[in-house]
Enzyme design. Structure first.
Site, PDB file in Angstrom:
ATOM      1  N   LEU A 147      25.891  -1.163   7.228  1.00  0.00           N
ATOM      2  CA  LEU A 147      26.076  -1.571   8.621  1.00  0.00           C
ATOM      3  C   LEU A 147      24.790  -2.131   9.211  1.00  0.00           C
ATOM      4  CD1 LEU A 147      28.124   1.548   9.641  1.00  0.00           C
ATOM      5  CD2 LEU A 147      28.998  -0.701   9.015  1.00  0.00           C
ATOM      6  N   ALA A 154       5.990   3.331  10.115  1.00  0.00           N
ATOM      7  CA  ALA A 154       7.154   3.142   9.245  1.00  0.00           C
ATOM      8  C   ALA A 154       7.039   3.981   7.967  1.00  0.00           C
ATOM      9  CB  ALA A 154       7.350   1.663   8.939  1.00  0.00           C
ATOM     10  N   LYS A 195       0.820  -1.219   0.000  1.00  0.00           N
ATOM     11  CA  LYS A 195       0.000   0.000   0.000  1.00  0.00           C
ATOM     12  C   LYS A 195       0.844   1.255   0.000  1.00  0.00           C
ATOM     13  CE  LYS A 195      -4.572   0.338   1.719  1.00  0.00           C
ATOM     14  NZ  LYS A 195      -5.480  -0.481   2.449  1.00  0.00           N
ATOM     15  N   PHE A 196       1.906   1.211   0.803  1.00  0.00           N
ATOM     16  CA  PHE A 196       2.775   2.383   0.866  1.00  0.00           C
ATOM     17  C   PHE A 196       3.793   2.387  -0.271  1.00  0.00           C
ATOM     18  CE2 PHE A 196       7.033   3.808   2.323  1.00  0.00           C
ATOM     19  CZ  PHE A 196       6.808   5.175   2.190  1.00  0.00           C
ATOM     20  N   TRP A 197       4.495   1.274  -0.412  1.00  0.00           N
ATOM     21  CA  TRP A 197       5.604   1.277  -1.372  1.00  0.00           C
ATOM     22  C   TRP A 197       5.131   1.494  -2.802  1.00  0.00           C
ATOM     23  CZ3 TRP A 197      10.185   2.738  -0.525  1.00  0.00           C
ATOM     24  CH2 TRP A 197      10.744   2.581   0.750  1.00  0.00           C
TER      25      TRP A 197
END
Ligand SMILES: CC(C)(COP(=O)(O)OP(=O)(O)OC[C@H]1O[C@@H](n2cnc3c(N)ncnc32)[C@H](O)[C@@H]1OP(=O)(O)O)[C@@H](O)C(=O)NCCC(=O)NCCS
Length: 429
Positions: A429, A164, A18-20
Site C-alpha cells: 500500500l 531513518a 553507511k547504514f544499509w
C-alpha cells in the site's frame, strides 16, 4: 506521482550506504546466483535489545502510537499529510486518509508495538513514525513469517539527521522480539538490494483535471479535446454477472485468489480473516477505502473472477484550481481463466482486459481522476490496451534478512513492459 519517482528529492545520493551496509541485506553489486534461498543471519534472541535504541537527539522520545485512539490516529495522519512521499517537483504528496490508515495498520493479528513514533518531549508533537504489520509471505517454495514495513516518515525539519536508520533498527528490534525475522518493504529509492523492480503506469480518467494539476501534459501534436475523447469510457460495465463482493463471497474469493497467487514467485498467503479484512468493503470506516467486485456465473452461480482497487488521494501542492487528486490503485484480482489448464495466455489477456475495462468504468463512476497500476502480476497483459501510460516512478521491492534470486518485475532492462510478465504477486500500500 505514486512510488514516487526514483530520482530527486525522495532519493539519497548513491553513496556508501553507511547504514544499509551494516544490515542483513544483499549487497547491491552481488550478482551471484543463490543456490539455497533463505535467511541471511540467524537471530540470537539473547542479543536482541529489550529496550528502545537511545535517540541521538535530546528532547525527543520513543512512543507507541495507539491507532485505536482517534486522536492518535489523527496525529499519524497529520504527520503523513504534511511530510510523506512527494514527487520530484513537489507538486503532489500522498494523502492517506484516516480510514485508509486504520485499514492498512490494523489488519488481522496486528501488533500495537509495531506502530512506533518519536515525539518531542516537551511539546508532545509527533515528529517521526514507522509501522509494520504481520504477513505470511511465500517466496518461491518457502513461507516466511514476515513483517510488512510501511509509512516511514520523518518531519521535514528533522531530515538528514540519521533518524531513518534509527526508525528501521527500532522496528527491526520490535519484530525480532515477536519472533519475526524477515520483512518486506518497498520504495522509490534504490537501496541494497531490490529483489524486484516494477514500474508505475497511469490511466487517465479525468484528463482535463490531470492536465490542469500538471500530472498529464498535453502530448505534442495533440489537442485537449482529442485527449478527452481518447480516455472516454462507457457508462455501464459489460461483464455478465459482475457485482460488488459481499460477505458470502469470502470463501470463493479466498479459493480463487489462493490458486491465482500461487502462480507468482512471491505472494502473500492469505487467510480467510485477511481476505475479509483486505478485500471486503467495511462500512465502519468513514471513507470507503476498497472497492471489490466478483463475477458470478449466471448459470452455475460460481465465482469465476475477482478484482479490486483502493483509493489513495494525493494533495496537489500550490495549484489554484485543485487541491486533491483522487487515484484508484489496482489491488488484488484473480480469474479462473488464468487457472484453466486449456486456456492460453491470449485468453487470459482477453479476460483481464474485459475485467479491467469494467474496473475503469467503475472507478469513473466513483469519481476517481486516475487509475494506477504497477507492472506486477499479469498487469502487462492489459496496461497498453487499457491506455495506461508509463510513469516516471519505479517501485523497488526489498526483503530484509532474506537472500532470494531476483524476481521479474514486469519490465525489461530498458524499463519497457516485459510480455513475459512478472513474478510479483504482492501489492503493497
Ligand atoms: C525517508 C525518510 C524517512 C528518510 O529520512 P532522512 O532524514 O531523509 O534520512 P536520514 O538521514 O535519517 O537517513 C538516511 C539513511 O536512510 C536510508 N533511507 C532513506 N530513505 C529510505 C527508505 N525509503 N527506505 C529505507 N531506507 C531509506 C538512506 O539510504 C540512508 O542510509 P545509508 O546511509 O545506508 O544510505 C524521509 O526522507 C521522509 O520522511 N521522506 C518522505 C517519506 C518517505 O519517502 N518515506 C519512505 C517511503 S518508501
Amino acid at each position: 506521482m505514486t512510488g514516487l519517482a526514483s530520482s530527486g528529492k525522495n532519493v539519497k545520493d548513491m553513496g556508501a550506504y553507511k547504514f544499509w551496509s551494516t544490515q542483513p541485506v544483499p549487497r547491491l553489486d552481488d550478482k551471484s546466483k543463490i543456490e539455497v534461498e533463505g535467511p541471511i543471519k540467524e537471530i540470537n534472541m539473547d542479543l536482541v535489545r529489550k529496550e528502545a535504541y537511545p535517540l541521538s537527539m535530546d528532547g525527543f522520545e520513543w512512543v507507541t502510537m495507539d491507532l485505536t485512539s482517534e486522536s492518535e490516529l489523527k496525529e499519524v495522519y497529520d504527520l503523513l499529510f504534511g511530510h510523506y512521499v512527494e514527487d520530484d517537483e513537489a507538486m503532489f504528496r500522498f494523502n492517506y486518509s484516516k480510514s485508509f490508515l486504520k485499514w492498512a495498520l490494523r489488519s488481522p493479528e496486528w501488533k500495537p508495538e509495531w506502530h512506533r513514533g518519536i515525539r518531542a518531549t516537551e511539546s508532545r508533537r509527533l515528529v517521526a513514525f514507522i509501522s509494520a504489520i504481520p504477513v505470511t509471505l511465500r517466496v518461491r517454495e518457502k513461507n516466511l513469517k514476515a513483517a510488512e514495513v510501511n509509512f516511514m516518515v520523518v518531519h521535514k525539519k528533522l531530515r538528514a539527521r540519521r533518524l531513518a536508520p534509527l526508525l528501521i533498527k527500532e522496528i527491526t528490534r520490535l519484530c525480532y522480539l515477536q519472533g519475526v525475522y524477515q520483512a518486506i518493504y518497498t520504495g522509490g529509492v534504490v537501496l541494497p538490494k531490490p529483489v524486484s523492480t516494477c514500474r508505475y503506469f497511469h490511466r487517465a480518467i479525468e484528463w482535463t483535471k490531470l492536465n490542469e494539476v500538471g500530472f498529464s501534459p498535453l502530448p505534442k501534436n495533440s489537442k485537449p479535446a482529442y485527449q478527452v475523447r481518447k480516455y472516454q469510457l462507457p457508462d455501464h460495465t459489460a461483464t455478465k454477472g459482475l457485482r460488488p463482493m459481499e460477505k458470502k463471497d469470502i470463501d470463493a474469493v479466498l479459493s480463487l485468489l489462493k490458486r491465482y497467487l500461487a502462480t507468482f514467485d512471491m505472494a502473500p498467503m492469505f487467510t480467510r480473516d485477511e481476505v475479509e479484512h483486505w478485500l471486503l468493503p467495511n462500512s465502519d470506516y468513514d471513507d470507503q477505502v476498497i472497492w471489490s467486485y466478483v463475477v458470478e456465473d449466471p448459470e452455475t452461480k460460481k465465482i469465476t473472477d475477482y478484482f479490486s482497487f483502493y483509493c489513495l488521494e494525493s494533495s496537489v501542492i500550490n495549484n489554484e484550481k485543485h487541491n486533491n487528486i483522487r487515484a484508484a490503485y489496482m489491488f488484488y484480482y484473480a480469474t479462473e481463466t488464468a487457472l484453466t489448464p486449456s486456456a492460453s495466455r491470449d485468453a487470459l489477456k482477453v479476460r483481464l482486459n474485459a475485467l479491467v475495462n469494467d474496473a475503469l468504468i467503475l472507478a469513473k463512476k466513483f469519481k476517481f481522476d486516475v487509475f494506477n497500476a504497477l507492472t506486477l502480476m499479469d498487469n502487462s497483459l492489459f496496461l497498453l490496451e487499457q491506455k495506461f501510460g508509463a510513469g516516471d516512478g519505479q517501485l523497488h521491492y526489498y526483503l530484509f534478512n532474506y537472500n532470494a534470486n531476483p524476481i521479474a518485475g514486469g519490465v525489461d532492462h530498458k524499463n519497457s513492459i516485459d510480455e513475459e510478465g512478472s513474478g510479483v504477486g504482492v501489492v503493497m500500500l
